[in-house]
Design a protein around this motif. Structure first.
Motif, PDB file in Angstrom:
ATOM      1  N   GLN A 162       0.838  -1.188   0.000  1.00 33.54           N
ATOM      2  CA  GLN A 162       0.000   0.000   0.000  1.00 33.54           C
ATOM      3  C   GLN A 162       0.877   1.242   0.000  1.00 33.54           C
ATOM      4  O   GLN A 162       1.643   1.459   0.946  1.00 33.54           O
ATOM      5  N   GLU A 191      -5.033  -7.042  -2.911  1.00 30.67           N
ATOM      6  CA  GLU A 191      -5.055  -6.279  -1.652  1.00 30.67           C
ATOM      7  C   GLU A 191      -4.014  -5.157  -1.606  1.00 30.67           C
ATOM      8  O   GLU A 191      -3.585  -4.739  -0.525  1.00 30.67           O
ATOM      9  N   GLU A 193      -2.769  -1.099  -2.757  1.00 34.36           N
ATOM     10  CA  GLU A 193      -3.418   0.220  -2.870  1.00 34.36           C
ATOM     11  C   GLU A 193      -2.449   1.205  -3.505  1.00 34.36           C
ATOM     12  O   GLU A 193      -1.278   1.271  -3.136  1.00 34.36           O
ATOM     13  N   ALA A 219      -7.415  -4.061 -11.535  1.00 31.04           N
ATOM     14  CA  ALA A 219      -7.569  -4.041 -10.087  1.00 31.04           C
ATOM     15  C   ALA A 219      -7.865  -5.469  -9.631  1.00 31.04           C
ATOM     16  O   ALA A 219      -8.980  -5.976  -9.783  1.00 31.04           O
ATOM     17  N   ARG A 224      -7.236  -1.514  -4.137  1.00 28.08           N
ATOM     18  CA  ARG A 224      -7.853  -0.174  -4.142  1.00 28.08           C
ATOM     19  C   ARG A 224      -6.995   0.716  -5.039  1.00 28.08           C
ATOM     20  O   ARG A 224      -5.804   0.913  -4.775  1.00 28.08           O
ATOM     21  N   PHE A 226      -6.811   4.466  -7.127  1.00 28.91           N
ATOM     22  CA  PHE A 226      -7.312   5.821  -7.320  1.00 28.91           C
ATOM     23  C   PHE A 226      -6.581   6.395  -8.527  1.00 28.91           C
ATOM     24  O   PHE A 226      -5.348   6.560  -8.501  1.00 28.91           O
ATOM     25  N   ASP A 250     -14.202  -7.723  -4.708  1.00 23.56           N
ATOM     26  CA  ASP A 250     -14.007  -6.832  -3.548  1.00 23.56           C
ATOM     27  C   ASP A 250     -12.974  -5.729  -3.804  1.00 23.56           C
ATOM     28  O   ASP A 250     -12.505  -5.089  -2.852  1.00 23.56           O
ATOM     29  N   ALA A 251     -12.622  -5.502  -5.049  1.00 22.07           N
ATOM     30  CA  ALA A 251     -11.703  -4.406  -5.382  1.00 22.07           C
ATOM     31  C   ALA A 251     -12.492  -3.110  -5.551  1.00 22.07           C
ATOM     32  O   ALA A 251     -13.697  -3.121  -5.829  1.00 22.07           O
ATOM     33  N   TYR A 252     -11.778  -2.000  -5.369  1.00 26.57           N
ATOM     34  CA  TYR A 252     -12.406  -0.672  -5.481  1.00 26.57           C
ATOM     35  C   TYR A 252     -11.583   0.199  -6.421  1.00 26.57           C
ATOM     36  O   TYR A 252     -10.358   0.210  -6.359  1.00 26.57           O
ATOM     37  N   ARG A 254     -11.484   4.237  -8.089  1.00 24.30           N
ATOM     38  CA  ARG A 254     -12.016   5.601  -8.186  1.00 24.30           C
ATOM     39  C   ARG A 254     -11.338   6.341  -9.332  1.00 24.30           C
ATOM     40  O   ARG A 254     -10.116   6.442  -9.383  1.00 24.30           O
ATOM     41  N   THR A 280     -17.010   0.869  -7.832  1.00 26.53           N
ATOM     42  CA  THR A 280     -16.293   1.973  -8.476  1.00 26.53           C
ATOM     43  C   THR A 280     -17.029   3.284  -8.284  1.00 26.53           C
ATOM     44  O   THR A 280     -18.263   3.320  -8.234  1.00 26.53           O
TER      45      THR A 280
END
Length: 440
Positions: A162, A191, A193, A219, A224, A226, A250-252, A254, A280
């Motif tokens: 991360q 997992e 970021e 992703a 995660r 961005f 379960d990924a995000y 933005r 998203t």
């Protein structure tokens, strides 16, 4: 075309991709108003033959920061200096002129390379991923991009790594009548970021150029990502951009996609929610003046069940600027439990400004919650009266309303100094318009 194929020692599969893409480019006709997705896009003054591709530079390594051209340095905000970012990669035209990655990021195994170097040193990260999300035969401009790709970056974040600080990509284009075809490939492993900032800039005024970029983001489960993009091309630059993300379990993801410059800026943004639990947020902001045109195409594709997508694109138009928005939420048959929202808001500051908005739904599942909406309107006179009755001049009151209108997008930028840069560009554009009208 062949002069590109053998350059820089690229792998054979990349050479084959270039050749096939060029063949596709020659076969696909230029889009016309008869094509539904191009019906409202103004290409009357655009001639592809007016622009020459920047040839792939021969990379001998990355120069020091002192070697950066003086005209480029003002665009690099102090926040982008070492210590405020995890990595910085600067392109001058098609040449990567500076690269820096923090010791911590290197120790964690982060890969942060310009595209040409990555093709030689880490082809394993590219094979099977390059153009997987953006097929080379999708459109004429994608095919051209794939054939002439001459810049870009490859980012890989290992599992469970991360990065608190962002990775910053800056592209400066100053060769008249040139073409930039940059490709950014991001792989956020399980997992992990990461925050990635991309910033495009050129001389203002009569400078003319073409940009056709692509971004592919993978992703992986639990990641995660961005991705924040800022575009401040000169007023005669054409930009055809394609950005895609494959978002797994379960990924995000933005997106924050912002545009202030260019004569025509056409963005195709596609989020594919491929596995359960993926989510998203897709945000966009465009501020136009003069005869600028912004053409937004978004696609929220729900393939898997129990996924969520939220989209908000906001546009401010002055003078004779125009905007097109065409967005689709597609819910596949097995994507039960989908939660999707789409909103396009347009604020017109001139009676000559124009906005078209077409939010669309295509739903094949029956247990979903999908809503969409669009607004196009002038500044509320009652709001202006309220502010002016307290001694605030009309133009300043209008600026306060515009700031409030765009704040929900700027507030979603996770890097403060990058959001401040966007606000400064908005302030400058509003001031320039006020001066044009004789108010400042």
């Amino acid at each position: 075309m062949e002069f590109l194929v053998g350059l820089n020692g690229e792998p054979e599969w990349v050479r084959d991709t270039r050749r096939k893409a060029w063949e596709t480019f020659e076969q696909i006709p230029m889009p016309t108003p008869r094509d539904e997705e191009w019906r409202r896009t103004d290409l009357k003054t655009f001639r592809l033959s007016d622009y020459a591709p920047l040839s792939l530079p021969n990379y001998d390594g990355i120069a020091s920061v002192e070697a950066l051209p003086e005209e480029l340095k003002p665009f690099l905000h102090p926040g982008s200096e070492e210590g405020n970012v995890a990595g910085l990669l600067v392109h001058h035209g098609a040449k990567a002129v500076y690269r820096w990655l923090s010791e911590e990021a290197e120790r964690k195994g982060v890969v942060f390379l310009d595209m040409a170097t990555a093709l030689k040193q880490r082809p394993d990260l590219l094979e099977g991923r390059l153009h997987q999300l953006i097929p080379t035969n999708e459109t004429k401009f994608v095919a051209l991009h794939a054939a002439l790709m001459n810049a870009g970056a490859v980012i890989y974040i290992p599992p469970r790594v991360q990065l608190e600080l962002p990775l910053h990509l800056f592209f400066w284009l100053d060769a008249e009548r040139s073409s930039l075809f940059d490709h950014v490939l991001i792989v956020a492993d399980r997992e992990s970021e990461v925050i990635v900032l991309t910033h495009y800039a050129s001389p203002q005024g009569e400078f003319s150029a073409l940009s056709s970029g692509a971004v592919e983001i993978f992703a992986e489960p639990g990641a995660r990502v961005f991705f924040i993009s800022l575009q401040e091309w000169g007023e005669r630059v054409y930009d055809f951009h394609f950005v895609r993300a494959n978002i797994r379990q379960d990924a995000y993801m933005r997106w924050v996609l912002t545009a202030f410059g260019g004569k025509l800026w056409r963005i195709n943004c596609h989020s594919k929610l491929a596995e359960p639990g993926a989510s998203t947020d897709m945000l966009g902001m465009s501020v136009g003046a003069g005869i600028q045109q912004f053409d937004h195409h978004t696609f929220q594709e729900h393939v898997a069940p129990q996924c969520k997508s939220d989209l908000l694109f906001k546009v401010v138009l002055m003078d004779r600027a125009s905007s097109i928005y065409r967005g689709l939420i597609k819910v596949h048959k097995n994507a039960q439990g989908t939660d999707a929202y789409q909103a396009n808001r347009n604020l017109l500051l001139s009676p000559k400004a124009k906005a078209d908005s077409m939010p669309l739904l295509e739903i094949e599942a029956n247990e979903v919650r999908c809503t969409h909406g669009a607004t196009i309107g002038r500044v509320d006179e009652l709001q202006l009266f309220y502010l002016m009755s307290r001694g605030i001049p009309r133009r300043q009151a209008e600026k306060i309303i515009v700031d409030g209108f765009l704040r929900p997008v700027i507030d979603k930028v996770p890097v403060q100094w990058f959001g401040e840069k966007m606000q400064a560009l908005l302030d400058a554009k509003m001031l320039a318009e006020a001066k044009r009208l004789g108010y400042a």
